[in-house]
Motif scaffolding. Structure first.
Motif, PDB file in Angstrom:
ATOM      1  N   VAL A 178      33.581 -88.366 -47.501  1.00 34.29           N
ATOM      2  CA  VAL A 178      33.598 -88.826 -46.112  1.00 34.29           C
ATOM      3  C   VAL A 178      34.470 -90.072 -45.957  1.00 34.29           C
ATOM      4  CG1 VAL A 178      32.192 -89.658 -44.187  1.00 34.29           C
ATOM      5  CG2 VAL A 178      31.337 -87.833 -45.677  1.00 34.29           C
ATOM      6  N   ILE A 179      34.354 -90.997 -46.898  1.00 32.60           N
ATOM      7  CA  ILE A 179      35.098 -92.248 -46.813  1.00 32.60           C
ATOM      8  C   ILE A 179      36.188 -92.277 -47.884  1.00 32.60           C
ATOM      9  CG2 ILE A 179      34.945 -94.778 -46.943  1.00 32.60           C
ATOM     10  CD1 ILE A 179      33.509 -93.580 -44.553  1.00 32.60           C
ATOM     11  N   ASP A 180      37.408 -92.580 -47.473  1.00 29.73           N
ATOM     12  CA  ASP A 180      38.499 -92.784 -48.436  1.00 29.73           C
ATOM     13  C   ASP A 180      38.353 -94.170 -49.060  1.00 29.73           C
ATOM     14  OD1 ASP A 180      39.698 -90.305 -47.905  1.00 29.73           O
ATOM     15  OD2 ASP A 180      40.809 -91.116 -46.206  1.00 29.73           O
ATOM     16  N   VAL A 181      38.428 -94.218 -50.379  1.00 32.47           N
ATOM     17  CA  VAL A 181      38.253 -95.500 -51.068  1.00 32.47           C
ATOM     18  C   VAL A 181      39.315 -95.645 -52.156  1.00 32.47           C
ATOM     19  CG1 VAL A 181      35.765 -95.546 -50.669  1.00 32.47           C
ATOM     20  CG2 VAL A 181      36.645 -94.530 -52.782  1.00 32.47           C
ATOM     21  N   PRO A 182      39.625 -96.874 -52.554  1.00 35.49           N
ATOM     22  CA  PRO A 182      40.526 -97.094 -53.690  1.00 35.49           C
ATOM     23  C   PRO A 182      39.818 -96.689 -54.992  1.00 35.49           C
ATOM     24  CG  PRO A 182      39.631 -99.180 -52.937  1.00 35.49           C
ATOM     25  CD  PRO A 182      39.197 -98.150 -51.942  1.00 35.49           C
ATOM     26  N   PRO A 183      40.576 -96.501 -56.067  1.00 38.12           N
ATOM     27  CA  PRO A 183      39.989 -96.026 -57.336  1.00 38.12           C
ATOM     28  C   PRO A 183      38.805 -96.840 -57.831  1.00 38.12           C
ATOM     29  CG  PRO A 183      42.378 -95.927 -57.442  1.00 38.12           C
ATOM     30  CD  PRO A 183      42.049 -96.612 -56.153  1.00 38.12           C
ATOM     31  N   GLU A 184      38.840 -98.150 -57.613  1.00 38.88           N
ATOM     32  CA  GLU A 184      37.757 -98.987 -58.145  1.00 38.88           C
ATOM     33  C   GLU A 184      36.424 -98.765 -57.426  1.00 38.88           C
ATOM     34  OE1 GLU A 184      40.208-101.654 -55.316  1.00 38.88           O
ATOM     35  OE2 GLU A 184      40.561-100.084 -56.809  1.00 38.88           O
ATOM     36  N   LEU A 185      36.442 -98.076 -56.280  1.00 35.76           N
ATOM     37  CA  LEU A 185      35.212 -97.804 -55.555  1.00 35.76           C
ATOM     38  C   LEU A 185      34.735 -96.358 -55.697  1.00 35.76           C
ATOM     39  CD1 LEU A 185      35.715 -99.758 -52.196  1.00 35.76           C
ATOM     40  CD2 LEU A 185      34.487-100.473 -54.249  1.00 35.76           C
ATOM     41  N   GLU A 186      35.440 -95.572 -56.490  1.00 36.75           N
ATOM     42  CA  GLU A 186      35.106 -94.151 -56.591  1.00 36.75           C
ATOM     43  C   GLU A 186      33.743 -93.913 -57.232  1.00 36.75           C
ATOM     44  OE1 GLU A 186      38.376 -92.236 -58.516  1.00 36.75           O
ATOM     45  OE2 GLU A 186      39.634 -92.255 -56.702  1.00 36.75           O
ATOM     46  N   ARG A 187      33.378 -94.720 -58.217  1.00 35.38           N
ATOM     47  CA  ARG A 187      32.070 -94.548 -58.836  1.00 35.38           C
ATOM     48  C   ARG A 187      30.947 -94.811 -57.836  1.00 35.38           C
ATOM     49  NH1 ARG A 187      28.889 -91.723 -62.079  1.00 35.38           N
ATOM     50  NH2 ARG A 187      27.109 -92.948 -62.828  1.00 35.38           N
ATOM     51  N   GLY A 188      31.071 -95.865 -57.062  1.00 35.39           N
ATOM     52  CA  GLY A 188      30.067 -96.162 -56.049  1.00 35.39           C
ATOM     53  C   GLY A 188      29.992 -95.079 -54.992  1.00 35.39           C
ATOM     54  N   ARG A 189      31.150 -94.552 -54.592  1.00 30.69           N
ATOM     55  CA  ARG A 189      31.162 -93.461 -53.617  1.00 30.69           C
ATOM     56  C   ARG A 189      30.481 -92.228 -54.190  1.00 30.69           C
ATOM     57  NH1 ARG A 189      36.825 -90.980 -51.649  1.00 30.69           N
ATOM     58  NH2 ARG A 189      36.853 -90.418 -53.861  1.00 30.69           N
ATOM     59  N   TYR A 190      30.754 -91.927 -55.451  1.00 31.04           N
ATOM     60  CA  TYR A 190      30.144 -90.751 -56.079  1.00 31.04           C
ATOM     61  C   TYR A 190      28.621 -90.868 -56.073  1.00 31.04           C
ATOM     62  CZ  TYR A 190      29.110 -87.141 -59.545  1.00 31.04           C
ATOM     63  OH  TYR A 190      28.603 -86.036 -60.185  1.00 31.04           O
ATOM     64  N   LEU A 191      28.129 -92.027 -56.446  1.00 34.39           N
ATOM     65  CA  LEU A 191      26.685 -92.222 -56.467  1.00 34.39           C
ATOM     66  C   LEU A 191      26.090 -92.185 -55.057  1.00 34.39           C
ATOM     67  CD1 LEU A 191      26.562 -95.052 -59.131  1.00 34.39           C
ATOM     68  CD2 LEU A 191      25.424 -92.831 -59.348  1.00 34.39           C
ATOM     69  N   ALA A 192      26.730 -92.856 -54.104  1.00 33.23           N
ATOM     70  CA  ALA A 192      26.166 -92.982 -52.761  1.00 33.23           C
ATOM     71  C   ALA A 192      26.314 -91.713 -51.929  1.00 33.23           C
ATOM     72  CB  ALA A 192      26.808 -94.157 -52.038  1.00 33.23           C
ATOM     73  N   GLU A 193      27.495 -91.102 -51.966  1.00 37.07           N
ATOM     74  CA  GLU A 193      27.742 -89.939 -51.110  1.00 37.07           C
ATOM     75  C   GLU A 193      27.246 -88.640 -51.729  1.00 37.07           C
ATOM     76  OE1 GLU A 193      31.530 -89.354 -49.263  1.00 37.07           O
ATOM     77  OE2 GLU A 193      31.797 -91.467 -48.779  1.00 37.07           O
ATOM     78  N   ALA A 194      27.236 -88.545 -53.054  1.00 37.18           N
ATOM     79  CA  ALA A 194      26.858 -87.304 -53.717  1.00 37.18           C
ATOM     80  C   ALA A 194      25.456 -87.396 -54.309  1.00 37.18           C
ATOM     81  CB  ALA A 194      27.889 -86.948 -54.786  1.00 37.18           C
ATOM     82  N   GLN A 195      25.328 -88.061 -55.449  1.00 32.72           N
ATOM     83  CA  GLN A 195      24.067 -88.015 -56.173  1.00 32.72           C
ATOM     84  C   GLN A 195      22.899 -88.623 -55.400  1.00 32.72           C
ATOM     85  OE1 GLN A 195      24.992 -89.671 -60.098  1.00 32.72           O
ATOM     86  NE2 GLN A 195      25.197 -87.605 -60.897  1.00 32.72           N
ATOM     87  N   ALA A 196      23.016 -89.855 -54.974  1.00 30.07           N
ATOM     88  CA  ALA A 196      21.891 -90.516 -54.297  1.00 30.07           C
ATOM     89  C   ALA A 196      21.737 -90.076 -52.850  1.00 30.07           C
ATOM     90  CB  ALA A 196      22.045 -92.033 -54.375  1.00 30.07           C
ATOM     91  N   HIS A 197      22.706 -89.326 -52.329  1.00 33.83           N
ATOM     92  CA  HIS A 197      22.695 -88.766 -50.970  1.00 33.83           C
ATOM     93  C   HIS A 197      22.170 -89.748 -49.917  1.00 33.83           C
ATOM     94  CE1 HIS A 197      18.948 -87.331 -52.978  1.00 33.83           C
ATOM     95  NE2 HIS A 197      18.368 -87.427 -51.796  1.00 33.83           N
ATOM     96  N   CYS A 198      22.688 -90.967 -49.933  1.00 29.75           N
ATOM     97  CA  CYS A 198      22.208 -92.033 -49.032  1.00 29.75           C
ATOM     98  C   CYS A 198      22.317 -91.652 -47.556  1.00 29.75           C
ATOM     99  CB  CYS A 198      22.992 -93.319 -49.279  1.00 29.75           C
ATOM    100  SG  CYS A 198      22.945 -93.914 -50.992  1.00 29.75           S
ATOM    101  N   ALA A 199      23.385 -90.931 -47.214  1.00 27.43           N
ATOM    102  CA  ALA A 199      23.623 -90.621 -45.803  1.00 27.43           C
ATOM    103  C   ALA A 199      22.582 -89.690 -45.216  1.00 27.43           C
ATOM    104  CB  ALA A 199      25.008 -89.999 -45.630  1.00 27.43           C
ATOM    105  N   GLU A 200      21.879 -88.942 -46.044  1.00 28.91           N
ATOM    106  CA  GLU A 200      20.877 -88.015 -45.529  1.00 28.91           C
ATOM    107  C   GLU A 200      19.812 -88.742 -44.707  1.00 28.91           C
ATOM    108  OE1 GLU A 200      20.781 -84.533 -45.879  1.00 28.91           O
ATOM    109  OE2 GLU A 200      22.835 -84.852 -46.572  1.00 28.91           O
ATOM    110  N   CYS A 201      19.564 -89.981 -45.022  1.00 28.40           N
ATOM    111  CA  CYS A 201      18.606 -90.776 -44.244  1.00 28.40           C
ATOM    112  C   CYS A 201      19.289 -91.803 -43.352  1.00 28.40           C
ATOM    113  CB  CYS A 201      17.636 -91.499 -45.174  1.00 28.40           C
ATOM    114  SG  CYS A 201      16.454 -90.422 -46.006  1.00 28.40           S
ATOM    115  N   HIS A 202      20.395 -92.371 -43.818  1.00 27.45           N
ATOM    116  CA  HIS A 202      20.997 -93.521 -43.132  1.00 27.45           C
ATOM    117  C   HIS A 202      22.055 -93.152 -42.099  1.00 27.45           C
ATOM    118  CE1 HIS A 202      19.158 -96.839 -45.397  1.00 27.45           C
ATOM    119  NE2 HIS A 202      19.173 -96.022 -46.435  1.00 27.45           N
TER     120      HIS A 202
END
Length: 294
Positions: A178-202
């Motif tokens: 959903v959000i374009d990020v620089p390489p250094e933020l890809e791990r955080g995006r992977y955890l937040a957008e995929a595994q931890a599925h934060c957006a499902e509630c937020h």
């Protein structure tokens, strides 16, 4: 008149065929997982980051590794209940192959070919790496089996027509970031957008239950009807990245308040992850755009 009747019949047949095609289950290609071998040790990390126990353990039980299910998830469409995903071969998923788990997790399709309701966050998990799913499959097989049957969902007509979920997927299924990020933020995006599925509630949803990605992480009504889920966007969340990371570790806010509700389960999961992973998620959250600017 006869010609018009034939035309109407033909149009009805074409419409029906198109509807069946649009709503048919979409499965992953078998060759994607044919040569993968799961690592149960790595799978434990995937299991924790993905919050599997948070939803699938018995409500109120101290044992969070016997995944008998039963937790209720109220919504405008009915109440959904987390199923048994223990390795029991009859009531759980002990008989599932890696490919069947991959279809469930990334496509929302059961081994019998039925659509799963999006209360199961496959629209986030569909961004997970194949090896992570293989590792998760291996870890799930190591957990205690439970013969408790899954509780049926309490969903009325027309939402109880499973085939119609194919139409929902046609409109809202999205395996792109959903959000374009620089390489250094890809791990955080992977955890937040995929595994931890934060957006499902937020993230707020539209009238059909699809995520409103234009207001990504902008907060949403609590599905239980009590209060709301807070926004994580910069116009609302004033915490520093360090504050966010510490909250994910300890459950304490900068104002010395403590986590509550289902978020307590999320914090428990994150407390078992590495400091680097919590820092990565915090950095992603602080990089979120304000609503309407994505």
């Amino acid at each position: 008149m006869r010609g018009l009747l034939k035309l109407l019949v033909a149009a009805a047949v074409v419409s029906a065929a198109t509807g069946l095609w649009l709503t048919a289950p979409n499965r992953v290609a078998p060759e994607r997982f044919a040569n993968l071998t799961g690592d149960s040790i790595k799978g434990e990390h995937v299991f924790t980051a993905s919050g599997c126990a948070s939803c699938h353990h018995v409500p109120g039980a101290e044992d969070k590794l016997t995944l008998s299910g039963g937790m209720a998830f109220p919504s405008d469409f009915g109440t959904f209940y987390a199923p048994n995903i223990s390795p029991d071969s009859e009531q759980g998923i002990g008989g599932w192959t890696l490919l069947e788990l991959a279809n469930a997790v990334t496509r929302g399709v059961s081994p019998e070919g039925q659509h799963y309701y999006p209360a199961f966050p496959y629209n986030a998990y569909n961004k997970m790496m194949d090896q992570d799913i293989a590792d998760l499959h291996a870890y799930l097989q190591t957990l205690p089996a439970s013969a408790v049957p899954s509780k049926p969902h309490d969903v009325g007509f027309p939402f109880n027509i499973r085939r119609s979920l194919g139409g929902w997927k046609f409109l809202f299924f999205n395996d792109q970031w959903v959000i374009d990020v620089p390489p250094e933020l890809e791990r955080g995006r992977y955890l937040a957008e995929a595994q931890a599925h934060c957006a499902e509630c937020h993230t707020p949803r539209n009238i059909l239950g699809g995520l409103d990605t234009g207001r990504w992480m902008a907060g949403a009504p609590n599905p239980s009807g009590k209060g709301s889920i807070p926004a994580l966007t910069p116009n609302k969340l004033t915490w520093s990245a360090e504050d966010v990371a510490y909250y994910l570790e300890s459950g304490f806010t900068p104002d010395y308040d403590s986590v509550g509700g289902h978020m307590a389960e999320v914090v428990e999961n994150f407390s078992h992850l590495s400091a680097e992973d919590r820092t990565a998620v915090a950095a992603y959250i602080k990089a979120l755009p304000a609503p309407g600017t994505k």
